[in-house]
Design a protein around this motif. Sequence first.
Motif, PDB file in Angstrom:
ATOM      1  N   PRO A 119       0.793  -1.232   0.000  1.00 15.10           N
ATOM      2  CA  PRO A 119       0.000   0.000   0.000  1.00 15.10           C
ATOM      3  C   PRO A 119       0.824   1.281   0.000  1.00 15.10           C
ATOM      4  O   PRO A 119       0.281   2.371  -0.133  1.00 15.10           O
ATOM      5  CB  PRO A 119      -0.789  -0.117   1.313  1.00 15.10           C
ATOM      6  N   GLU A 120       2.143   1.172   0.145  1.00 17.59           N
ATOM      7  CA  GLU A 120       2.974   2.362   0.248  1.00 17.59           C
ATOM      8  C   GLU A 120       2.913   3.186  -1.042  1.00 17.59           C
ATOM      9  O   GLU A 120       2.911   2.622  -2.139  1.00 17.59           O
ATOM     10  CB  GLU A 120       4.434   1.986   0.529  1.00 17.59           C
ATOM     11  N   PRO A 121       2.864   4.506  -0.938  1.00 19.10           N
ATOM     12  CA  PRO A 121       2.841   5.361  -2.138  1.00 19.10           C
ATOM     13  C   PRO A 121       4.062   5.112  -3.020  1.00 19.10           C
ATOM     14  O   PRO A 121       5.162   4.902  -2.529  1.00 19.10           O
ATOM     15  CB  PRO A 121       2.868   6.779  -1.553  1.00 19.10           C
ATOM     16  N   GLY A 122       3.820   5.115  -4.334  1.00 19.76           N
ATOM     17  CA  GLY A 122       4.935   4.975  -5.261  1.00 19.76           C
ATOM     18  C   GLY A 122       5.358   3.548  -5.539  1.00 19.76           C
ATOM     19  O   GLY A 122       6.345   3.321  -6.234  1.00 19.76           O
ATOM     20  N   ARG A 123       4.628   2.546  -5.025  1.00 17.31           N
ATOM     21  CA  ARG A 123       4.997   1.155  -5.265  1.00 17.31           C
ATOM     22  C   ARG A 123       4.257   0.569  -6.460  1.00 17.31           C
ATOM     23  O   ARG A 123       4.852  -0.079  -7.323  1.00 17.31           O
ATOM     24  CB  ARG A 123       4.697   0.291  -4.027  1.00 17.31           C
ATOM     25  N   LEU A 124       2.929   0.756  -6.492  1.00 20.05           N
ATOM     26  CA  LEU A 124       2.112   0.102  -7.491  1.00 20.05           C
ATOM     27  C   LEU A 124       1.002   1.030  -7.964  1.00 20.05           C
ATOM     28  O   LEU A 124       0.356   1.693  -7.153  1.00 20.05           O
ATOM     29  CB  LEU A 124       1.489  -1.172  -6.899  1.00 20.05           C
ATOM     30  N   GLN A 125       0.790   1.071  -9.274  1.00 13.09           N
ATOM     31  CA  GLN A 125      -0.397   1.743  -9.804  1.00 13.09           C
ATOM     32  C   GLN A 125      -1.028   0.852 -10.871  1.00 13.09           C
ATOM     33  O   GLN A 125      -0.342   0.082 -11.549  1.00 13.09           O
ATOM     34  CB  GLN A 125      -0.076   3.121 -10.368  1.00 13.09           C
ATOM     35  N   PHE A 126      -2.344   0.962 -10.998  1.00  8.67           N
ATOM     36  CA  PHE A 126      -3.091   0.196 -11.990  1.00  8.67           C
ATOM     37  C   PHE A 126      -3.737   1.153 -12.976  1.00  8.67           C
ATOM     38  O   PHE A 126      -4.359   2.137 -12.576  1.00  8.67           O
ATOM     39  CB  PHE A 126      -4.167  -0.660 -11.318  1.00  8.67           C
ATOM     40  N   ILE A 127      -3.582   0.866 -14.262  1.00  7.53           N
ATOM     41  CA  ILE A 127      -4.199   1.671 -15.310  1.00  7.53           C
ATOM     42  C   ILE A 127      -5.086   0.759 -16.141  1.00  7.53           C
ATOM     43  O   ILE A 127      -4.623  -0.222 -16.728  1.00  7.53           O
ATOM     44  CB  ILE A 127      -3.143   2.332 -16.217  1.00  7.53           C
ATOM     45  N   TYR A 128      -6.369   1.095 -16.180  1.00  9.31           N
ATOM     46  CA  TYR A 128      -7.321   0.342 -17.000  1.00  9.31           C
ATOM     47  C   TYR A 128      -7.248   0.883 -18.419  1.00  9.31           C
ATOM     48  O   TYR A 128      -7.620   2.029 -18.680  1.00  9.31           O
ATOM     49  CB  TYR A 128      -8.737   0.499 -16.434  1.00  9.31           C
ATOM     50  N   ALA A 129      -6.741   0.075 -19.336  1.00  6.05           N
ATOM     51  CA  ALA A 129      -6.580   0.527 -20.723  1.00  6.05           C
ATOM     52  C   ALA A 129      -6.433  -0.672 -21.636  1.00  6.05           C
ATOM     53  O   ALA A 129      -6.061  -1.766 -21.200  1.00  6.05           O
ATOM     54  CB  ALA A 129      -5.362   1.444 -20.846  1.00  6.05           C
ATOM     55  N   ASP A 130      -6.718  -0.432 -22.904  1.00  4.61           N
ATOM     56  CA  ASP A 130      -6.620  -1.468 -23.930  1.00  4.61           C
ATOM     57  C   ASP A 130      -5.408  -1.165 -24.807  1.00  4.61           C
ATOM     58  O   ASP A 130      -5.302  -0.070 -25.372  1.00  4.61           O
ATOM     59  CB  ASP A 130      -7.895  -1.492 -24.769  1.00  4.61           C
ATOM     60  N   LEU A 131      -4.504  -2.118 -24.925  1.00  5.89           N
ATOM     61  CA  LEU A 131      -3.301  -1.904 -25.725  1.00  5.89           C
ATOM     62  C   LEU A 131      -3.617  -1.781 -27.213  1.00  5.89           C
ATOM     63  O   LEU A 131      -2.761  -1.379 -27.997  1.00  5.89           O
ATOM     64  CB  LEU A 131      -2.304  -3.044 -25.500  1.00  5.89           C
ATOM     65  N   GLY A 132      -4.836  -2.099 -27.609  1.00  2.00           N
ATOM     66  CA  GLY A 132      -5.236  -1.920 -28.995  1.00  2.00           C
ATOM     67  C   GLY A 132      -5.622  -0.493 -29.337  1.00  2.00           C
ATOM     68  O   GLY A 132      -5.919  -0.187 -30.492  1.00  2.00           O
ATOM     69  N   ASP A 133      -5.588   0.400 -28.342  1.00  2.00           N
ATOM     70  CA  ASP A 133      -5.913   1.818 -28.532  1.00  2.00           C
ATOM     71  C   ASP A 133      -4.610   2.619 -28.550  1.00  2.00           C
ATOM     72  O   ASP A 133      -4.028   2.884 -27.502  1.00  2.00           O
ATOM     73  CB  ASP A 133      -6.821   2.289 -27.391  1.00  2.00           C
ATOM     74  N   PRO A 134      -4.119   3.014 -29.731  1.00  2.00           N
ATOM     75  CA  PRO A 134      -2.823   3.709 -29.820  1.00  2.00           C
ATOM     76  C   PRO A 134      -2.759   4.988 -28.989  1.00  2.00           C
ATOM     77  O   PRO A 134      -1.720   5.292 -28.393  1.00  2.00           O
ATOM     78  CB  PRO A 134      -2.682   4.012 -31.310  1.00  2.00           C
TER      79      PRO A 134
END
Length: 412
Positions: A119-134
């Motif tokens: 949970p520490e800041p700066g360790r992990l982030q999640f981005i919801y995105a499709d790699l098929g979208d340039p």
Amino acid sequence: MLNFARARTQPRPNRSVSFGGMDYVDPKRKSNLIGKILLAASLTAICILMLKQSQSFITPSVFNIHEKGVTHVLVTGGAGFIGSHASYRLLKDSYRVTIVDNLSRGNIGAVKVLQELFPEPGRLQFIYADLGDPKAVNKIFSENAFDAVMHFAAVAYVGESTMDPLKYYHNITSNTLGVLEAMAAHGVNTLIYSSTCATYGEPEKMPITEDTPQLPINPYGKAKKMAEDIILDFSKNTDMAIMILRYFNVIGSDPEGRLGEAPKPELREHGRISGACFDAARGIIPDLKVKGTDYSTHDGTCIRDYIDVTDLVDAHVKALENAKPSKVGIYNVGTGQGRSVKEFVEACKKATGVDIKIEYLPRRPGDYAEVYSDPSKIKRELNWTAQRTNLQDSLEIAWGWQKLHRDGYGSS
């Protein structure tokens, strides 16, 4: 006497008058001042809005700066079975991790587990995105300072690939090209590519070495080989550090029970044999369907090299540690042992303690009789070797997670 009643021939100019140290401005001057303040505030707000809409505007974050002593890894497909285990290992080893996933095959539940563990800041982030979208891919690379990419994101079922080949060429080949283009445009110079033994097809000789001809026989293997070819062609004119890992059939789960394999319900019929075995053992499906009993093997069923997921992610970390600029490393990641489907099922019965019912069916399109690796190159060059080679032990660990997560990450 002095005359104080002198007449004024001109009107008095506007000026402030002091009463007890407080200045009171003439109403007309006050009105002008307020107007100027409002105009300045409006112009400032417009400028900020324009900056935020510009790609050059990035909210300050540790994820968009290169920090000395910290390696920031983009893990595509990091919400999936293998990607989540790799993300956990990277986080455990003090890497900074950004997971990008469209959740078509991955599980947000796995990401939540990782967020709770780190949970520490700066360790992990999640981005919801499709790699098929340039545009989305370019935005991700614009707003983050990546040092390396582990590219797992891919559809990965042989049977499904024969039914819907275009999906596989788009998702694997085209999306890999997009990631590679973004890396080149934004100066990210290390790629660990998740490939597969399916690129070899059905070789004439066993075991498979890295020099075995690549003659894939299904769209999954063909799409992966095309992606490899793109990477290799690009590498000839760049100083990028590239590692391509061709791995075999993945089983097992996190030994401490935090992560596991949870395929989407609608994809169960295409999934790994381990998942099908567990579903049969839990009564989710009435029996295990074994497809093909007439192959040219000792018991008529397919022979595969089953590698534990913890060993697999260890190979990825070692590849990352040993990646060198202007160099390409290609490695088989397997145990070097071939096990038949019937042998696998017997091990699964012992691991679960359930006498799983079996239904034997005709061959599945695109399958091959026998595939197992020669892992001597990766042992020699990266000092990696599989540690969890007992099939029943790996299945017992995975079964422990499955029993506690009947609905995958939906319940515990």
